[in-house]
Scaffold this motif. Structure first.
Motif, PDB file in Angstrom:
ATOM      1  N   PHE B 352       0.849  -1.180   0.000  1.00  0.00           N
ATOM      2  CA  PHE B 352       0.000   0.000   0.000  1.00  0.00           C
ATOM      3  C   PHE B 352       0.883   1.227   0.000  1.00  0.00           C
ATOM      4  CE2 PHE B 352      -2.991  -3.071   1.790  1.00  0.00           C
ATOM      5  CZ  PHE B 352      -4.111  -2.785   1.033  1.00  0.00           C
ATOM      6  N   SER B 353       0.733   2.086  -0.997  1.00  0.00           N
ATOM      7  CA  SER B 353       1.452   3.354  -0.948  1.00  0.00           C
ATOM      8  C   SER B 353       0.616   4.392  -0.208  1.00  0.00           C
ATOM      9  CB  SER B 353       1.797   3.841  -2.358  1.00  0.00           C
ATOM     10  OG  SER B 353       0.636   3.888  -3.157  1.00  0.00           O
ATOM     11  N   GLU B 354      -0.657   4.144  -0.097  1.00  0.00           N
ATOM     12  CA  GLU B 354      -1.525   5.003   0.696  1.00  0.00           C
ATOM     13  C   GLU B 354      -2.505   4.136   1.460  1.00  0.00           C
ATOM     14  OE1 GLU B 354      -1.917   8.467  -2.603  1.00  0.00           O
ATOM     15  OE2 GLU B 354      -3.635   8.197  -1.255  1.00  0.00           O
ATOM     16  N   PHE B 355      -2.777   4.550   2.678  1.00  0.00           N
ATOM     17  CA  PHE B 355      -3.789   3.877   3.488  1.00  0.00           C
ATOM     18  C   PHE B 355      -4.172   4.926   4.518  1.00  0.00           C
ATOM     19  CE2 PHE B 355      -5.853   0.798   6.142  1.00  0.00           C
ATOM     20  CZ  PHE B 355      -6.119  -0.294   5.312  1.00  0.00           C
ATOM     21  N   ASP B 356      -5.151   5.745   4.196  1.00  0.00           N
ATOM     22  CA  ASP B 356      -5.325   6.977   4.968  1.00  0.00           C
ATOM     23  C   ASP B 356      -5.888   6.718   6.372  1.00  0.00           C
ATOM     24  OD1 ASP B 356      -8.071   6.756   4.799  1.00  0.00           O
ATOM     25  OD2 ASP B 356      -8.316   8.389   3.355  1.00  0.00           O
ATOM     26  N   GLU B 357      -5.918   7.782   7.142  1.00  0.00           N
ATOM     27  CA  GLU B 357      -6.288   7.615   8.559  1.00  0.00           C
ATOM     28  C   GLU B 357      -7.732   7.172   8.723  1.00  0.00           C
ATOM     29  OE1 GLU B 357      -5.353  10.551  11.422  1.00  0.00           O
ATOM     30  OE2 GLU B 357      -3.272  10.722  10.758  1.00  0.00           O
TER      31      GLU B 357
END
Lengths: 124, 778
Positions: B352-357
């Motif tokens: 995952f390059s992004e996995f937001d809050e």
């Protein structure tokens, strides 16, 4: 008060002896002539068809049998009749709801009123 | 300027004549000494680059025009003399330079040399040996490039780089502008004071941006100046959207309103340039002030141009960043508000390059938890959903198809959260899938609602199929689209046959038109529907059904559906009919019995020679009882309406001209009805004999009311007026005893007969609905 001055020949169709007797007394007291008092359907049918009468008082329920057939004959003959019944008007067959009715038990004055109504209606 | 150097050396080095020895030109190869010498001198003389030739003892032999221009000395002034431009302290470097060249090597150095006016000039210097025919080094060629321009350009580039780096590190705009302004000032040769003003949102005023070296009081004074003509250099430049160079503030009309201010702060000139965005929007102005009246030189103008360009970039970038940040914040807020989190998953690395809050929150991860690989998220997915989820994700990645699925995650506290996950494959410009980018939304509430709805639906179906009635539903127009199982079980039909208006085929032909007409009326008007009709069973038998339907409305009151039922009342109708027959029979017998009792009494009294009025009194009481019975019979011995009881009892004695009845409708229990009927009968017969009804004018008024808490107390009054003067009886007869004792007993109340002179007043009070009274108010 004119109608009751006439003496009417009355046929009583009533299966209850005591009530028939009361009716006879009442009618006689009112000045009418009781032609016959019948408690059986077959005999009543004969008389209704033939007897020379001015009016008939019919118990609706004669030993469990309806007396509408007698009324039909009388109607055909043009002889007025009065239903005497413990049912009241509500207990009458729909066809005969408009017929004159005496609700048992009744008093002499009730009988007198209905008799008057029967002949006034005819006269009118 | 290495390129120029190479070019020069190439001139001295004929490519046709072999290679240089030790990297230097090989003069042995020159075709004719005289000719080549002439050519050499011509090239040097016409070169735009400063070139001179010295001999080993540093005597100038050749000095070209470019050298003269760079250093200020003429050829005549220097040829035959020692090299003039060596600054103090640079002699060792110069000696080293000469020695290197004399060894046959080329020597290059960035250094400084003296001008004729005593100033220093940055130069890049190259020294190369010149050999004679025999190959001996006799002279040195020195090429000098003015490095000022390059230095300056490099300095500017370095300054720009620092500013851009600041932007890249996310420094706030004031800091970036401050740096930009200071760098511009540092690169000015003319003592410039730089300032940046920012246009406000309405583009009406200029606000303070950065001006670290201008006097603070001046900055305060011009903060918020109007954008318009003749508002100094900046206001005017912003207004006209073109540079405004004012070389003398004191005399320039555009500064009329501000010249005193400028003078007080020692400002003599101001060049302002509008800062425009790439879309041409005004961002602000960049101004360069000078202490004295001043016209900026070429360098300064170049500096202004570059600083302006950079400032515009900085401001636009920062504004875009702000807008982007705001939109990100908005998006983030929107995502947070909608319980949505986003991710980006790299297909190649599986990370995952992004996995937001938000998403971490949805998955029950701590905000600082690193979510790197697929397994991290699969670990919290409900095990029952994995067999669906994993193949779907794999298929999406393999086929590059978009992905959408609802699945559950198990939170740290063991609770279940439903997520709706939809993702798209992102491709690189070559069309190769690179990432899966998606968003997950919390749909737990929806799922819960759906499950609750499904459960309710199941309950409804179960209930509907198991209820004893037939049930059905229509749309708003009355089109039936659903029947419960009972309907099909009874009629032996299918929904296909029945839906819409198909149900008419199970109706009796004698009733169907009436039924359709009536139900259509309800569908048209929204009135609840009720009807009774026969329906044919699958065996061909008709049974009677009481049918009802109610509209189901939405929150706006619009009818959405009709819900209807058919209740089999065949049995009930039969029972009712039988009951009616039984009641009639009972009544018939009771009446005949009463008639017989009457006949017996009549015969008895007649033979005993009793006064006929006794028989009359007896018979009238008997008839009153019988009449009350009749009313109860008509009501199936449940209740009797008080008006009916009054009318039936009193009408034989008095017409409406003599008798008034007034009171609310009350349903009386059989016991109360009989008691009241008998009581009224006694009062009426008494009135007929002695009271208000014994003459031609008397009046009887019967009134009643109910008061007190439910079921209430009945207050009934019999009031005679206009009759003969009343004489209280010497002894109480059956009538008064019946009223005061019997009726009171049966009604659980009180009764009082008041023998007023002008007429009897009888007051009866009874409690409705009590055990003994058994009366009920309607």
């Amino acid at each position: 008060m004119t109608a009751e001055m006439f003496c009417r020949r009355v046929l009583i169709v009533e299966d209850e002896g005591m009530v028939a007797m009361l009716l006879e007394d009442m009618l006689t007291d009112l000045g009418h002539e009781v032609v016959a008092t019948i408690g059986q359907m077959d005999r009543a049918a004969e008389l209704v068809a033939e007897a020379a009468i001015d009016v008939a008082v019919l118990d609706v329920n004669l030993n469990g049998e309806h007396t509408y057939s007698l009324a039909t004959v009388l109607k055909a003959r043009g002889v007025p009749f009065i239903f005497a019944t413990g049912y009241g008007i509500a207990g009458l067959n729909e066809e005969w709801r408009s017929a004159p009715v005496l609700q048992k038990p009744f008093q002499a004055r009730d009988l007198k009123r209905v008799m008057r109504e029967v002949f006034e209606t005819r006269a009118g | 300027m290495p390129h120029i150097k190479t070019e020069l050396l190439d001139v001295a080095h004929d490519p046709d004549q072999g290679a240089a020895v030790n990297g230097g030109p090989d003069f042995r190869a020159w075709p004719e000494p005289a000719e080549s010498e002439a050519r050499f001198r011509t090239v040097i003389a016409s070169s735009p680059v400063a070139i001179l030739v010295i001999d080993p003892d540093a005597t100038v032999r050749l000095w070209n025009a470019a050298a003269e221009k760079l250093f200020g000395w003429t050829e005549a002034e220097v040829v035959g003399k020692a090299v003039p431009f060596i600054p103090d302290g640079s002699l060792p470097e110069c000696i080293f330079c000469r020695d290197t060249a004399m060894r046959g090597e080329i020597y290059s150095i960035e250094t400084q040399r003296l001008r004729r006016d005593g100033s220093l000039v940055d130069v890049s210097l190259s020294a190369a040996p010149l050999r004679d025919k025999r190959g001996e080094i006799k002279e040195i060629l020195i090429v000098l490039n003015d490095a000022t321009e390059r230095r300056w350009a490099e300095a500017l580039l370095a300054a720009e780089k620092r500013v851009l780096e600041l932007i890249a590190t996310g420094a706030p705009l004031p800091q970036v502008l401050d740096t930009l302004v200071r760098e511009a000032e540092a690169n000015s040769d003319e003592g410039m004071l730089c300032s940046v003003l920012l246009a406000d949102d309405s583009r009406e005023r200029l606000l303070r941006g950065a001006a670290p070296t201008l006097p603070e009081t001046y900055n305060q004074a011009i903060d918020g100046i109007r954008i318009g003509p003749d508002v100094g250099s900046c206001g005017t430049a912003a207004y006209e959207r073109r540079p405004v160079f004012v070389s003398d503030i004191a005399s320039d009309p555009r500064w009329t309103d501000f010249k005193d201010l400028a003078a007080r702060h020692g400002l003599g000139a101001c060049c302002s340039t509008p800062l425009l965005s790439s879309q041409g929007e005004l961002l602000g102005t960049l101004a360069m002030y000078y202490r004295e009246p001043h016209d900026p030189g070429v360098h300064e103008r170049e500096l202004i141009g570059r600083a302006t360009h950079l400032a515009a970039i900085v401001i636009e970038r920062k504004r875009a960043e702000g807008a982007l940040r705001q939109s990100r914040e908005n998006l983030s807020a929107a995502l947070a508000a909608s319980d949505t989190g986003t991710f980006r998953w790299n297909l190649a690395t599986g990370e995952f390059s992004e996995f937001d809050e938000n998403l971490k929150c949805l998955f029950g991860f701590a905000p600082d938890r690193a979510v790197l690989v697929k397994q991290d998220f699969l670990d919290v997915v409900h095990p029952d959903d994995l067999p669906r989820l994993i193949p779907a994700v794999d298929a999406s990645c393999r086929q590059g198809a978009d992905f959408a699925m609802e699945y559950r995650v198990i939170l740290p506290d063991g609770k279940i959260r439903w997520l709706y996950d939809r993702a798209k494959i992102v491709r690189n410009p070559a069309g190769v899938p690179t990432d899966l980018v998606g968003a997950c939304t919390d749909i737990t509430e929806r799922k819960r609602a759906e499950q609750a709805l499904a459960a309710r639906e199941r309950e409804f179906r179960t209930l509907a199929d198991n209820m004893s009635q037939f049930a059905w539903m229509t749309d708003a127009t009355g089109w039936i689209y659903w029947y419960n199982q009972r309907w099909f079980d009874y009629t032996g039909t299918t929904l296909q046959e029945m839906e819409g208006w198909g149900w008419q085929k199970v109706h009796h032909p004698d009733h169907v038109d009436r039924v359709v007409q009536k139900i259509r009326h309800s569908f048209d008007t929204g009135e609840p529907w009720e009807d009774t009709f026969p329906l044919r069973s699958k065996e061909g038998e008709y049974r009677w059904f009481l049918s009802r339907a109610l509209p189901i409305r939405d929150e706006h009151g619009r009818i959405q559906h009709w819900f209807g039922t058919n209740t089999d009342i065949t049995q009930r109708l039969k029972a009712e009919r039988q009951r009616t027959i039984l009641v009639n029979e009972l009544n018939h017998r009771v009446k005949n019995t009463l008639a017989t009792v009457q006949a017996i009494a009549a015969q008895t009294l007649r033979s005993a020679n009793v006064d006929p009025s006794v028989q009359e009194t007896f018979e009238s009481r008997l008839v009153a009882l019988s009449n009350a019975h009749s009313i109860l019979t008509e009501e199936s011995w449940e209740t009797a309406e008080i008006h009916a009881v009054m009318a039936r009892t009193l009408e034989p004695h008095a017409g409406p001209e003599r008798l008034t009845l007034h009171g609310p409708s009350i349903k009386l229990s059989p016991k109360a009805a009989l008691a009241i009927a008998m009581g009224m009968h006694e009062l009426a017969t008494n009135a007929v004999k002695y009271g208000a009804l014994s003459n031609g004018t008397g009046q009887v008024a019967v009134t009643w009311r109910v008061d007190g808490p439910k079921p209430g107390t009945l207050h009934l009054q019999w009031k005679e007026r206009g009759g003969p003067i009343v004489k209280p009886p010497s002894r109480k007869g059956f009538g008064s005893r019946l009223i005061e004792r019997n009726l009171v007993h049966d009604l659980n109340g009180k009764a009082k007969i008041d023998y007023q002179l002008e007429g009897i007043v009888c007051t009866i009070t009874g409690i409705l609905g009590t055990a003994s009274g058994e009366m009920e108010a309607v």
